[in-house]
Design an enzyme around this catalytic site. Structure first.
Site, mmCIF file in Angstrom:
data_model
loop_
_atom_site.group_PDB
_atom_site.id
_atom_site.type_symbol
_atom_site.label_atom_id
_atom_site.label_comp_id
_atom_site.label_asym_id
_atom_site.label_seq_id
_atom_site.Cartn_x
_atom_site.Cartn_y
_atom_site.Cartn_z
ATOM 1 N N ASP A 1 0.829 -1.213 0.000
ATOM 2 C CA ASP A 1 0.000 0.000 0.000
ATOM 3 C C ASP A 1 0.864 1.264 0.000
ATOM 4 O O ASP A 1 1.967 1.271 0.556
ATOM 5 C CB ASP A 1 -0.905 -0.021 1.240
ATOM 6 C CG ASP A 1 -2.055 0.965 1.115
ATOM 7 O OD1 ASP A 1 -2.342 1.409 -0.010
ATOM 8 O OD2 ASP A 1 -2.662 1.294 2.152
ATOM 9 N N GLY B 1 -0.167 5.293 -4.474
ATOM 10 C CA GLY B 1 -0.882 6.505 -4.895
ATOM 11 C C GLY B 1 -0.369 7.722 -4.137
ATOM 12 O O GLY B 1 -0.086 8.770 -4.729
ATOM 13 N N TRP C 1 2.478 8.089 -2.631
ATOM 14 C CA TRP C 1 3.883 8.346 -3.007
ATOM 15 C C TRP C 1 3.918 9.246 -4.241
ATOM 16 O O TRP C 1 4.690 10.211 -4.297
ATOM 17 C CB TRP C 1 4.564 7.006 -3.295
ATOM 18 C CG TRP C 1 6.041 7.064 -3.557
ATOM 19 C CD1 TRP C 1 7.048 6.923 -2.645
ATOM 20 C CD2 TRP C 1 6.681 7.248 -4.838
ATOM 21 N NE1 TRP C 1 8.271 7.014 -3.266
ATOM 22 C CE2 TRP C 1 8.082 7.219 -4.605
ATOM 23 C CE3 TRP C 1 6.220 7.441 -6.137
ATOM 24 C CZ2 TRP C 1 9.016 7.356 -5.633
ATOM 25 C CZ3 TRP C 1 7.155 7.594 -7.164
ATOM 26 C CH2 TRP C 1 8.533 7.554 -6.894
ATOM 27 N N HIS D 1 2.549 3.500 -8.900
ATOM 28 C CA HIS D 1 2.444 2.047 -9.134
ATOM 29 C C HIS D 1 3.682 1.538 -9.873
ATOM 30 O O HIS D 1 4.179 0.448 -9.604
ATOM 31 C CB HIS D 1 1.184 1.726 -9.942
ATOM 32 C CG HIS D 1 -0.089 1.997 -9.187
ATOM 33 N ND1 HIS D 1 -0.312 1.539 -7.912
ATOM 34 C CD2 HIS D 1 -1.224 2.674 -9.536
ATOM 35 C CE1 HIS D 1 -1.522 1.917 -7.499
ATOM 36 N NE2 HIS D 1 -2.086 2.617 -8.458
ATOM 37 N N ASN E 1 -10.564 -3.328 -6.399
ATOM 38 C CA ASN E 1 -9.786 -2.354 -7.186
ATOM 39 C C ASN E 1 -10.362 -2.127 -8.592
ATOM 40 O O ASN E 1 -10.035 -1.133 -9.246
ATOM 41 C CB ASN E 1 -8.321 -2.782 -7.319
ATOM 42 C CG ASN E 1 -7.510 -2.609 -6.055
ATOM 43 O OD1 ASN E 1 -6.489 -3.278 -5.857
ATOM 44 N ND2 ASN E 1 -7.936 -1.715 -5.171
#
Ligand code: FPP
Length: 254
Positions: A18, A21, A23, A35, A66
């Protein structure tokens, strides 16, 4: 400094990767950039686990839920998965890694499913380490599928309701083929299980890291393993030092 005892490794490790996003958002970039950075982390953590002698590494790469993300993010993730399966193919085969997918694989786009099936087939007899990619995976969905299979067997008269046992249900769960995870790691700072390996997690040791997945280094993996090695697993029993033994007479009132 995290010293790991090689004699007490968690043989099965599962990771919720996790924080990709966030980051990317922290850098003002689209989520898919996170990703992509996360897929580099996948490569280094797979290598580290193989080197250590981990038997199974299960990565939560895409949950059943997702699919509800924006279409460009879903498409980008599918492209990254395919790239991983194609680019890592030689290294996976050379290192005798067995790759498999768990989850509702029929929902994957044909180009991803095909790359997955080809690599799974080519590596099926490998004994080095099993790399299980949880794709279109949901823990509840997996248990419901198994329950439905048992219900059908009961309806067909092949089993009685009393034959519905923990062992029979476990045997129907793809995620449990090699056993339950010893250690479950979640990066990114959230403290939840998010529908991952619900059945197998019953007695897994949990380790939560604040590190966002793209920043997760081998040293962080060692930190999680070292924490695991400091714990005492009891599986609902008591440790020797905690055993009270027979009730002393002074407490029994007699
Ligand atoms: C969760 O982070 C991560 C995912 C939904 C996808 C994980 C995918 C990869 C690491 C790359 C591709 C995988 C392989 C096996 C090559 P998030 O997007 O929910 O992060 P956020 O909580 O910061 O938004």
């Amino acid at each position: 400094m995290n010293t790991i005892e090689l004699t007490n490794l968690p043989l099965r490790i599962a990771i919720t990767m996790d924080g990709n996003g966030r980051w990317a958002e922290l850098r003002g970039k689209p989520r898919i950039v996170g990703h992509r950075a996360g897929s580099h982390t996948v490569r280094r953590i797979v290598r580290a686990c193989r080197r250590l002698g981990v038997q199974e590494l299960t990565l939560y790469a895409f949950s059943e839920q997702n699919w509800g993300r924006p279409i460009n993010e879903v498409d980008g993730l599918m492209t990254l998965l395919e790239e991983f399966l194609v680019q890592e193919r030689d290294e996976i085969l050379q290192n005798r890694i067995r790759l498999r997918g768990i989850g509702n694989l029929e929902r994957l786009p044909p180009h991803v499913r095909e790359s997955l099936e080809l690599l799974a087939e080519a590596s099926r007899d490998h004994q080095g380490m099993t790399l299980s990619l949880a794709l279109s995976y949901g823990g509840r969905e997996e248990i419901v599928d198994a329950a439905r299979t048992l219900a059908r067997q009961v309806a067909a008269g092949e089993l009685t309701p009393d034959d519905v046992t923990e062992e029979r249900l476990t045997a129907l769960l793809p995620s449990m083929r090699h056993g339950a995870p010893d250690l479950m790691i979640r990066t990114g700072g959230e403290l939840r299980v998010s529908n991952f390996l619900l059945w197998g997690a019953a007695y897994s040791e949990l380790f939560f890291s604040d590190i966002l997945w793209p920043d997760f280094q081998v040293e962080h993996l060692y930190q999680a393993i070292a924490a695991y090695q400091r714990r005492q697993r009891r599986f609902g029993l008591v440790s020797n030092s905690n055993t009270l033994g027979p009730c002393p007479t002074s407490l029994s009132g007699s």
